[in-house]
Design a protein around this motif. Structure first.
Motif, short mmCIF file in Angstrom:
data_model
loop_
_atom_site.label_atom_id
_atom_site.label_comp_id
_atom_site.label_asym_id
_atom_site.label_seq_id
_atom_site.Cartn_x
_atom_site.Cartn_y
_atom_site.Cartn_z
N GLN A 1 1.13 -1.61 0.08
CA GLN A 1 0.23 0.06 0.05
C GLN A 1 0.56 1.40 0.09
OE1 GLN A 1 -2.68 0.67 3.32
NE2 GLN A 1 -3.64 1.88 2.37
N ILE B 1 2.10 1.65 -3.52
CA ILE B 1 1.08 2.47 -4.60
C ILE B 1 0.82 3.72 -4.13
CG2 ILE B 1 -1.45 2.31 -4.75
CD1 ILE B 1 0.30 0.65 -6.33
N GLU B 2 0.72 4.17 -2.83
CA GLU B 2 0.08 5.60 -2.71
C GLU B 2 1.85 6.69 -3.04
OE1 GLU B 2 -0.46 5.58 1.72
OE2 GLU B 2 -2.44 4.74 1.54
N ALA C 1 3.39 5.40 -5.75
CA ALA C 1 3.94 5.03 -7.22
C ALA C 1 3.15 6.46 -7.87
CB ALA C 1 4.36 4.20 -7.58
N TRP C 2 1.71 6.06 -7.58
CA TRP C 2 0.34 6.57 -8.23
C TRP C 2 0.99 8.75 -8.48
CZ3 TRP C 2 -2.87 4.65 -11.33
CH2 TRP C 2 -4.01 5.13 -12.11
N PRO C 3 0.75 8.78 -7.64
CA PRO C 3 1.01 9.94 -7.55
C PRO C 3 1.84 10.68 -9.09
CG PRO C 3 0.62 9.86 -5.94
CD PRO C 3 1.13 8.63 -6.06
N PHE D 1 3.83 8.36 -11.14
CA PHE D 1 2.59 7.69 -12.18
C PHE D 1 1.88 8.58 -12.86
CE2 PHE D 1 -0.60 5.61 -15.13
CZ PHE D 1 0.86 4.98 -15.94
N ILE D 2 0.95 9.67 -12.34
CA ILE D 2 0.22 10.55 -13.24
C ILE D 2 1.50 11.95 -13.26
CG2 ILE D 2 -0.85 12.09 -12.75
CD1 ILE D 2 -2.99 9.91 -10.82
#
Length: 183
Positions: free
Chosen positions: A24, A27-28, A30-32, A34-35
């Motif tokens: 988790q 993901i928290e 990597a996600w920003p 990635f965007i």
């Protein structure tokens, strides 16, 4: 408990929770990222387009009077965009058509009719009648488009500076005949 003690316990709890939930946490983070990288790639693929500032010819509202309103609609129907300020952008200017034949005729007639009780000058009557006679004497080919326009007015200025036409073609267009019966 003191503020710093509570803050320290809360941070320790958060750190322990994050250490136990590593997927988790990844993901928290990597996600920003990635965007963010998507936004960077789009910006590099499509650089910004420089658009010059746009100045539109003024159009009078109906409350300014019927004649300026109709002239604004007809003369600026295609809503052109100019690079430089237009003559009617100054505050308090309703239209760029003040020196046209029709505008002068209406202003003289209005002045004559509104102030006829105060000023019974025969010159005003003769002036309006002379203009009416001049307008009535024009046959379809004697009246030119130039007679309805003033130099450096929106339309004539647009023809001279913004249209990629030779000056002789612009002069021919301004010297075109106008048939009042067809208009």
């Amino acid at each position: 408990m003191a503020f710093w003690t509570q803050l320290g316990l809360l941070l320790w709890k958060n750190f322990t929770y994050r250490r136990r939930q590593t997927f988790q946490l990844l993901i928290e983070v990597a996600w920003p990222l990635f965007i963010f990288f998507i936004l960077i790639s789009v910006r590099l693929s499509y650089p910004p387009y420089e658009q010059h500032e746009c100045h539109f010819p003024n159009k009078a509202m109906p409350s300014a009077g019927t004649l300026p309103w109709i002239q604004g609609i007809i003369c600026n129907a295609n809503n052109p965009c100019f690079r430089y300020p237009t003559p009617g952008e100054s505050p308090g200017i309703v239209g760029n058509f003040n020196a046209s034949i029709v505008s002068r005729l209406f202003s003289d007639a209005r002045r004559l009719l509104l102030y006829s009780q105060q000023d019974t000058s025969i010159k005003d009557v003769q002036k309006v009648l002379g203009k009416l006679r001049k307008l009535g004497n024009y046959s379809g080919l004697d009246l030119k488009l130039r007679d309805f326009l003033t130099d450096n007015e929106t339309f004539s200025d647009f023809l001279r500076h913004n249209v990629s036409m030779p000056s002789s073609a612009v002069e021919e267009l301004l010297d075109a005949g106008v048939n009042l019966q067809q208009v």
